[in-house]
Design a protein around this motif. Sequence first.
Motif, PDB file in Angstrom:
ATOM      1  N   ARG A 103     -13.372  -4.205  -6.876  1.00 19.54           N
ATOM      2  CA  ARG A 103     -12.920  -2.834  -6.630  1.00 19.54           C
ATOM      3  C   ARG A 103     -12.126  -2.212  -7.784  1.00 19.54           C
ATOM      4  NH1 ARG A 103     -12.498  -4.006  -0.749  1.00 19.54           N
ATOM      5  NH2 ARG A 103     -13.748  -2.419   0.316  1.00 19.54           N
ATOM      6  N   ASN A 104     -11.711  -3.004  -8.770  1.00 19.55           N
ATOM      7  CA  ASN A 104     -10.908  -2.470  -9.871  1.00 19.55           C
ATOM      8  C   ASN A 104     -11.690  -2.357 -11.177  1.00 19.55           C
ATOM      9  OD1 ASN A 104      -8.362  -2.074  -8.557  1.00 19.55           O
ATOM     10  ND2 ASN A 104      -8.066  -4.287  -8.567  1.00 19.55           N
ATOM     11  N   ASP A 111      -5.228   2.600 -12.715  1.00 17.71           N
ATOM     12  CA  ASP A 111      -4.531   3.143 -11.555  1.00 17.71           C
ATOM     13  C   ASP A 111      -3.246   2.420 -11.203  1.00 17.71           C
ATOM     14  OD1 ASP A 111      -6.698   4.822 -11.506  1.00 17.71           O
ATOM     15  OD2 ASP A 111      -7.648   3.884  -9.767  1.00 17.71           O
ATOM     16  N   GLY A 128      -4.088  -1.529  -7.637  1.00 21.38           N
ATOM     17  CA  GLY A 128      -5.039  -2.605  -7.905  1.00 21.38           C
ATOM     18  C   GLY A 128      -4.809  -3.797  -6.999  1.00 21.38           C
ATOM     19  N   GLY A 146      -5.278  -8.731 -14.780  1.00 14.16           N
ATOM     20  CA  GLY A 146      -5.651  -9.286 -13.481  1.00 14.16           C
ATOM     21  C   GLY A 146      -4.668 -10.302 -12.952  1.00 14.16           C
ATOM     22  N   PHE A 193     -10.836   2.098 -13.326  1.00 12.50           N
ATOM     23  CA  PHE A 193     -10.028   1.967 -12.118  1.00 12.50           C
ATOM     24  C   PHE A 193      -8.807   1.084 -12.396  1.00 12.50           C
ATOM     25  CE2 PHE A 193     -13.311   4.182 -10.242  1.00 12.50           C
ATOM     26  CZ  PHE A 193     -13.199   4.324  -8.865  1.00 12.50           C
ATOM     27  N   THR A 194      -8.873   0.280 -13.466  1.00 10.22           N
ATOM     28  CA  THR A 194      -7.713  -0.540 -13.819  1.00 10.22           C
ATOM     29  C   THR A 194      -6.562   0.305 -14.354  1.00 10.22           C
ATOM     30  OG1 THR A 194      -8.659  -0.953 -16.028  1.00 10.22           O
ATOM     31  CG2 THR A 194      -9.118  -2.581 -14.324  1.00 10.22           C
ATOM     32  N   VAL A 251      -2.099  -8.095 -11.208  1.00  8.13           N
ATOM     33  CA  VAL A 251      -2.720  -7.542 -10.003  1.00  8.13           C
ATOM     34  C   VAL A 251      -2.834  -8.623  -8.932  1.00  8.13           C
ATOM     35  CG1 VAL A 251      -4.856  -6.573  -9.071  1.00  8.13           C
ATOM     36  CG2 VAL A 251      -3.952  -5.728 -11.244  1.00  8.13           C
ATOM     37  N   ARG A 282      -6.099  -3.071  -3.524  1.00  7.62           N
ATOM     38  CA  ARG A 282      -7.558  -3.197  -3.467  1.00  7.62           C
ATOM     39  C   ARG A 282      -7.984  -4.660  -3.362  1.00  7.62           C
ATOM     40  NH1 ARG A 282      -8.309   0.853  -8.530  1.00  7.62           N
ATOM     41  NH2 ARG A 282      -8.451   2.849  -7.424  1.00  7.62           N
ATOM     42  N   SER A 293      -7.347   9.066 -13.060  1.00  9.11           N
ATOM     43  CA  SER A 293      -6.561   8.048 -12.378  1.00  9.11           C
ATOM     44  C   SER A 293      -5.543   8.695 -11.445  1.00  9.11           C
ATOM     45  CB  SER A 293      -5.853   7.154 -13.395  1.00  9.11           C
ATOM     46  OG  SER A 293      -4.995   6.238 -12.751  1.00  9.11           O
ATOM     47  N   SER A 304      -0.943   2.173 -15.206  1.00  9.56           N
ATOM     48  CA  SER A 304      -0.927   0.782 -15.673  1.00  9.56           C
ATOM     49  C   SER A 304      -0.146   0.658 -16.971  1.00  9.56           C
ATOM     50  CB  SER A 304      -2.361   0.270 -15.869  1.00  9.56           C
ATOM     51  OG  SER A 304      -3.022   0.143 -14.631  1.00  9.56           O
TER      52      SER A 304
END
Length: 472
Positions: free
Chosen positions: A51-52, A59, A64, A97, A56-57, A100, A67, A294, A155
Amino acid sequence: MAEYTGGSVEADHLCVLVHGLWGNPDHMRSAAKALRDRFPPEQVYILVAKRNSGYFTYDGIELGGERVCLEIEEELEKIRSGGGHIKKLSVVGYSLGGLVARYAIGLLFARGVLDELECMNFTAFASPFLGVRTPLKGWANQLFNVLGARTLAMSGRQLFGIDRFRDTGKPLLAVLADPNSIFMSGLARFKRHTLYANIINDRSAVFYTTGISKTDPYADLSKVTVHYLPGWEDVILDPARPVSPAAPTAPPTSLRATLETWARRVPLVAALALVIPLGVVAFLVNSAIQTARSSRRVRLHERGLAGIPVQDFRRVSLWIKEIREAVEHTYENLNSAQHQAYLVDDGEEDDNDDDGTATTNGAVAAKANGDASGGRGKGSGEDDNGGDDGKALLALERKQSRQQEGGFPTLALAPYQFAAIQALERLNWRKYHVWIHKVRHSHAAIIVRSERSGFDEGWLVLRHWATEEFLV
């Protein structure tokens, strides 16, 4: 990717892989393959978070993490509905990641999901635990820390520690590492905590932050001798004794020293002379577009219009106890060209400055405080310092700066970064320092992010993780 992910109804262990900034699920293909080569579908079920993907990362870590949390819960329900029963959980994060994933783990803990699972492995590959703020002096510091924080949307603000998370008054990175938070409590549930950190040529996240370290013994490899882990030579260093001071050599001549100083500055000069004129306009325009997009996604998310029941996640308390303390390539090229600043003992001068200028301890400490806010005013700087507690912490770090193992000086980090190190170290990390030789983009190579010549050293890292570190 499909041949490595998923699992059978017999699998009782779910492993979740989370990619990094600008990433997509395919970046975790090699990690999934290394795991699948070791463990069959009947033993380990593999989920690569989706989903990221891409921009989208931008956001933020919070969105994240929400999600990823939802994705994990949905996968667990899917497995249950298919007749399976997951008893164990492992989480792997690469680069952003890793942060996240830590946020998602905190939510899973708060929502009671971890109560039903045996938490096995948390592994991070080149993950910026302390953010990407560069402990620097001079105008280059301002350029990187100020502009960098404002070209990656939310981010970026969180990675550079200039955000204020909800009503805490602290950066999200500080909250993630707060011992009283759901994030640290959730992370502590895992039996094994492992990290792999590049020692050089990581243009996205340098060693001090990926290695959770106050020092950088690899700032000048000519001054140290590295020791490899037996059986994993030339790539993975021995965690028991990764490095030792090299035998003293004759001091270089004045001309040689001058040439070496200028040679170290070549990457920065090249970036300023070539990369910036050619790429900065496109980079900034794209950053502005992606930041606007974003912001729109975040607004929709906050209103519950993005397909995620946001209020289900926001209702959980961030704290275990009731405590509220007041508390793309252009970017990488600039980051890789920086030289780090250090704290020094009271009354001493910092002789580590490459331009030959001496900086007193007070000036460096002030730099550490001010730069955490990206050059903001006095009021916001006080937030970063944490008031008297922040000053006391810096004083303690200065006192210990010449007592570090091997005599390496302490970096001029911000108070919240020192506090994060102190809290995270309580988890007894198994740290593996990695030396990628064949390419000058070790951030991508450590996870074999793509099928590229020279990334084969990363396969050794992944095999070590799957065979030596992963508990089933």
